[in-house]
Design a protein around this motif. Structure first.
Motif, PDB file in Angstrom:
ATOM      1  N   GLY A 158       0.334  -1.119  -0.038  1.00 14.67           N
ATOM      2  CA  GLY A 158      -0.228  -0.097   0.030  1.00 14.67           C
ATOM      3  C   GLY A 158       0.935   0.960  -0.410  1.00 14.67           C
ATOM      4  O   GLY A 158       0.484   2.285  -0.831  1.00 14.67           O
ATOM      5  N   ILE A 159       2.358   0.844   0.354  1.00 16.43           N
ATOM      6  CA  ILE A 159       2.745   2.138   0.720  1.00 16.43           C
ATOM      7  C   ILE A 159       3.519   2.747  -0.570  1.00 16.43           C
ATOM      8  O   ILE A 159       3.360   4.271  -1.469  1.00 16.43           O
ATOM      9  N   GLU A 160       3.945   1.856  -1.673  1.00 18.34           N
ATOM     10  CA  GLU A 160       4.301   1.681  -2.745  1.00 18.34           C
ATOM     11  C   GLU A 160       3.348   2.013  -3.717  1.00 18.34           C
ATOM     12  O   GLU A 160       3.207   3.367  -4.461  1.00 18.34           O
ATOM     13  N   LEU A 161       1.635   2.319  -3.263  1.00 13.69           N
ATOM     14  CA  LEU A 161       0.573   1.884  -3.901  1.00 13.69           C
ATOM     15  C   LEU A 161       0.743   3.577  -3.591  1.00 13.69           C
ATOM     16  O   LEU A 161      -0.082   4.486  -5.108  1.00 13.69           O
ATOM     17  N   ALA A 162       0.750   3.877  -2.358  1.00 17.56           N
ATOM     18  CA  ALA A 162       0.592   5.422  -2.529  1.00 17.56           C
ATOM     19  C   ALA A 162       1.322   6.034  -2.693  1.00 17.56           C
ATOM     20  O   ALA A 162       1.015   7.680  -3.837  1.00 17.56           O
ATOM     21  N   GLN A 163       2.976   5.775  -3.718  1.00 16.15           N
ATOM     22  CA  GLN A 163       3.703   6.733  -3.750  1.00 16.15           C
ATOM     23  C   GLN A 163       3.555   6.484  -5.064  1.00 16.15           C
ATOM     24  O   GLN A 163       3.354   7.972  -5.793  1.00 16.15           O
ATOM     25  N   ARG A 164       3.095   5.665  -5.613  1.00 15.22           N
ATOM     26  CA  ARG A 164       2.571   6.195  -7.254  1.00 15.22           C
ATOM     27  C   ARG A 164       0.997   6.508  -7.758  1.00 15.22           C
ATOM     28  O   ARG A 164       1.237   7.439  -8.965  1.00 15.22           O
ATOM     29  N   CYS A 165      -0.379   6.830  -6.722  1.00 16.14           N
ATOM     30  CA  CYS A 165      -0.913   7.761  -6.519  1.00 16.14           C
ATOM     31  C   CYS A 165      -0.060   8.569  -6.534  1.00 16.14           C
ATOM     32  O   CYS A 165      -0.771   9.661  -6.899  1.00 16.14           O
ATOM     33  N   ALA A 166       0.689   9.865  -5.823  1.00 12.15           N
ATOM     34  CA  ALA A 166       1.129  11.357  -6.068  1.00 12.15           C
ATOM     35  C   ALA A 166       1.282  11.096  -6.991  1.00 12.15           C
ATOM     36  O   ALA A 166       1.049  12.530  -7.104  1.00 12.15           O
ATOM     37  N   GLU A 167       2.140  10.428  -7.884  1.00 12.81           N
ATOM     38  CA  GLU A 167       2.455  10.589  -8.994  1.00 12.81           C
ATOM     39  C   GLU A 167       1.780  10.329 -10.231  1.00 12.81           C
ATOM     40  O   GLU A 167       1.198  11.724 -11.317  1.00 12.81           O
ATOM     41  N   ILE A 168       0.293   9.879  -9.792  1.00 12.83           N
ATOM     42  CA  ILE A 168      -0.445   9.262 -10.681  1.00 12.83           C
ATOM     43  C   ILE A 168      -1.503  10.499 -11.372  1.00 12.83           C
ATOM     44  O   ILE A 168      -2.557  11.152 -12.096  1.00 12.83           O
ATOM     45  N   ALA A 169      -2.155  10.662  -9.780  1.00 14.20           N
ATOM     46  CA  ALA A 169      -3.535  11.566  -9.225  1.00 14.20           C
ATOM     47  C   ALA A 169      -2.463  12.111  -8.054  1.00 14.20           C
ATOM     48  O   ALA A 169      -3.668  12.162  -6.763  1.00 14.20           O
ATOM     49  N   PRO A 170      -2.045  13.607  -8.751  1.00 10.30           N
ATOM     50  CA  PRO A 170      -1.203  13.658  -7.341  1.00 10.30           C
ATOM     51  C   PRO A 170      -2.604  14.777  -5.894  1.00 10.30           C
ATOM     52  O   PRO A 170      -2.746  14.813  -5.013  1.00 10.30           O
ATOM     53  N   GLY A 171      -4.115  14.732  -6.909  1.00  9.97           N
ATOM     54  CA  GLY A 171      -5.000  14.850  -6.100  1.00  9.97           C
ATOM     55  C   GLY A 171      -6.222  14.084  -4.936  1.00  9.97           C
ATOM     56  O   GLY A 171      -6.850  14.468  -4.329  1.00  9.97           O
ATOM     57  N   THR A 172      -5.974  12.440  -5.345  1.00  7.96           N
ATOM     58  CA  THR A 172      -6.732  11.920  -4.527  1.00  7.96           C
ATOM     59  C   THR A 172      -6.091  11.683  -3.585  1.00  7.96           C
ATOM     60  O   THR A 172      -5.078  11.610  -2.937  1.00  7.96           O
ATOM     61  N   LYS A 173      -6.612  11.869  -2.321  1.00 11.35           N
ATOM     62  CA  LYS A 173      -5.951  11.151  -0.992  1.00 11.35           C
ATOM     63  C   LYS A 173      -5.926   9.959  -0.342  1.00 11.35           C
ATOM     64  O   LYS A 173      -6.544   9.663  -1.166  1.00 11.35           O
ATOM     65  N   VAL A 174      -5.117   9.740   0.622  1.00 11.22           N
ATOM     66  CA  VAL A 174      -4.863   8.438   1.250  1.00 11.22           C
ATOM     67  C   VAL A 174      -5.275   8.390   2.332  1.00 11.22           C
ATOM     68  O   VAL A 174      -4.618   9.202   3.267  1.00 11.22           O
ATOM     69  N   MET A 175      -5.661   7.106   2.717  1.00 13.39           N
ATOM     70  CA  MET A 175      -6.277   6.314   3.780  1.00 13.39           C
ATOM     71  C   MET A 175      -5.540   5.277   3.888  1.00 13.39           C
ATOM     72  O   MET A 175      -5.923   4.567   3.096  1.00 13.39           O
ATOM     73  N   PHE A 176      -4.546   4.507   4.961  1.00 18.23           N
ATOM     74  CA  PHE A 176      -4.121   3.196   5.227  1.00 18.23           C
ATOM     75  C   PHE A 176      -5.138   2.259   6.115  1.00 18.23           C
ATOM     76  O   PHE A 176      -5.889   3.206   6.662  1.00 18.23           O
ATOM     77  N   ILE A 177      -5.374   0.659   5.457  1.00 13.10           N
ATOM     78  CA  ILE A 177      -5.871   0.424   7.208  1.00 13.10           C
ATOM     79  C   ILE A 177      -4.664  -0.430   7.148  1.00 13.10           C
ATOM     80  O   ILE A 177      -3.689  -1.029   6.282  1.00 13.10           O
ATOM     81  N   THR A 178      -4.167  -0.887   8.435  1.00 14.30           N
ATOM     82  CA  THR A 178      -3.144  -2.104   8.419  1.00 14.30           C
ATOM     83  C   THR A 178      -3.591  -2.094   9.408  1.00 14.30           C
ATOM     84  O   THR A 178      -3.950  -2.308  10.658  1.00 14.30           O
ATOM     85  N   GLY A 179      -3.052  -4.449   9.819  1.00 10.30           N
ATOM     86  CA  GLY A 179      -3.386  -5.197  11.303  1.00 10.30           C
ATOM     87  C   GLY A 179      -1.916  -4.806  12.517  1.00 10.30           C
ATOM     88  O   GLY A 179      -1.076  -5.646  12.617  1.00 10.30           O
ATOM     89  N   PHE A 180      -0.577  -4.009  11.760  1.00 14.48           N
ATOM     90  CA  PHE A 180       0.333  -4.400  12.472  1.00 14.48           C
ATOM     91  C   PHE A 180       0.562  -3.001  12.527  1.00 14.48           C
ATOM     92  O   PHE A 180       0.740  -2.004  11.708  1.00 14.48           O
ATOM     93  N   ALA A 181       1.298  -3.408  13.753  1.00 15.61           N
ATOM     94  CA  ALA A 181       1.946  -2.098  14.186  1.00 15.61           C
ATOM     95  C   ALA A 181       3.202  -1.305  13.689  1.00 15.61           C
ATOM     96  O   ALA A 181       3.707   0.546  13.699  1.00 15.61           O
ATOM     97  N   GLY A 182       4.244  -1.687  13.675  1.00 10.32           N
ATOM     98  CA  GLY A 182       5.803  -2.046  12.733  1.00 10.32           C
ATOM     99  C   GLY A 182       5.217  -1.358  10.910  1.00 10.32           C
ATOM    100  O   GLY A 182       5.809  -0.035  11.236  1.00 10.32           O
ATOM    101  N   VAL A 183       4.438  -1.726  10.302  1.00 14.22           N
ATOM    102  CA  VAL A 183       4.101  -0.832   9.450  1.00 14.22           C
ATOM    103  C   VAL A 183       3.103   0.263   9.283  1.00 14.22           C
ATOM    104  O   VAL A 183       3.252   1.495   8.694  1.00 14.22           O
ATOM    105  N   THR A 184       2.849   0.405  10.608  1.00 19.99           N
ATOM    106  CA  THR A 184       2.490   2.096  10.585  1.00 19.99           C
ATOM    107  C   THR A 184       3.532   2.715  10.740  1.00 19.99           C
ATOM    108  O   THR A 184       3.321   4.061  10.257  1.00 19.99           O
ATOM    109  N   LEU A 185       4.092   2.916  12.168  1.00 19.12           N
ATOM    110  CA  LEU A 185       5.025   3.718  12.011  1.00 19.12           C
ATOM    111  C   LEU A 185       5.919   3.509  10.438  1.00 19.12           C
ATOM    112  O   LEU A 185       6.412   4.229   9.956  1.00 19.12           O
ATOM    113  N   ARG A 186       6.582   2.870   9.856  1.00 22.55           N
ATOM    114  CA  ARG A 186       6.747   2.786   8.245  1.00 22.55           C
ATOM    115  C   ARG A 186       5.766   3.602   7.573  1.00 22.55           C
ATOM    116  O   ARG A 186       6.389   4.175   6.550  1.00 22.55           O
TER     117      ARG A 186
END
Length: 124
Positions: free
Chosen positions: A60-88
């Motif tokens: 999802g992080i790479e997807l969000a980075q690609r989203c910023a390039e392709i569709a910079p006006g699109t807001k991003v929200m993540f969902i995760t079950g892993f605390a360490g991933v939340t920090l990243r």
């Protein structure tokens, strides 16, 4: 109407989230992986990318980075079950909201509303 692109690899969770968001009045397109989300982002018209972070092929992080390039006006929200991933996610996409699993559907809808500055109550 606010359009949401949902990228979640777990089928049951994807269906559950999509139904809840649709019931709350959002237009939702749901895909099972980041690579499947890219063509939708290229076509445009999404207000929010709601993505799991841990997914096969493209996280999802790479997807969000690609989203910023392709569709910079699109807001991003993540969902995760892993605390360490939340920090990243917070480090690599600081503008994105991170919602940790488990969460109540009402919490998800409220966070989406906050992203868009909406305050209308929703019934789920």
């Amino acid at each position: 109407m606010i359009r949401i692109l949902l990228a979640e690899d777990d089928q049951a969770m994807r269906t559950y989230l999509a139904r809840a968001l649709e019931k709350a009045g959002y237009d939702v397109v749901a895909v099972d992986r980041g690579t499947a989300a890219l063509p939708h982002l290229e076509d445009g018209g999404f207000d929010l990318l709601l993505s799991d972070i841990v997914m096969p092929e493209m996280d999802g992080i790479e997807l969000a980075q690609r989203c910023a390039e392709i569709a910079p006006g699109t807001k991003v929200m993540f969902i995760t079950g892993f605390a360490g991933v939340t920090l990243r996610a917070s480090r690599e996409a600081p503008q994105a909201k991170v919602l940790s699993k488990p969460f109540h559907l009402r919490d998800l809808v409220m966070e989406v509303q906050r992203v868009f500055g909406l305050s209308e109550p929703v019934s789920l």
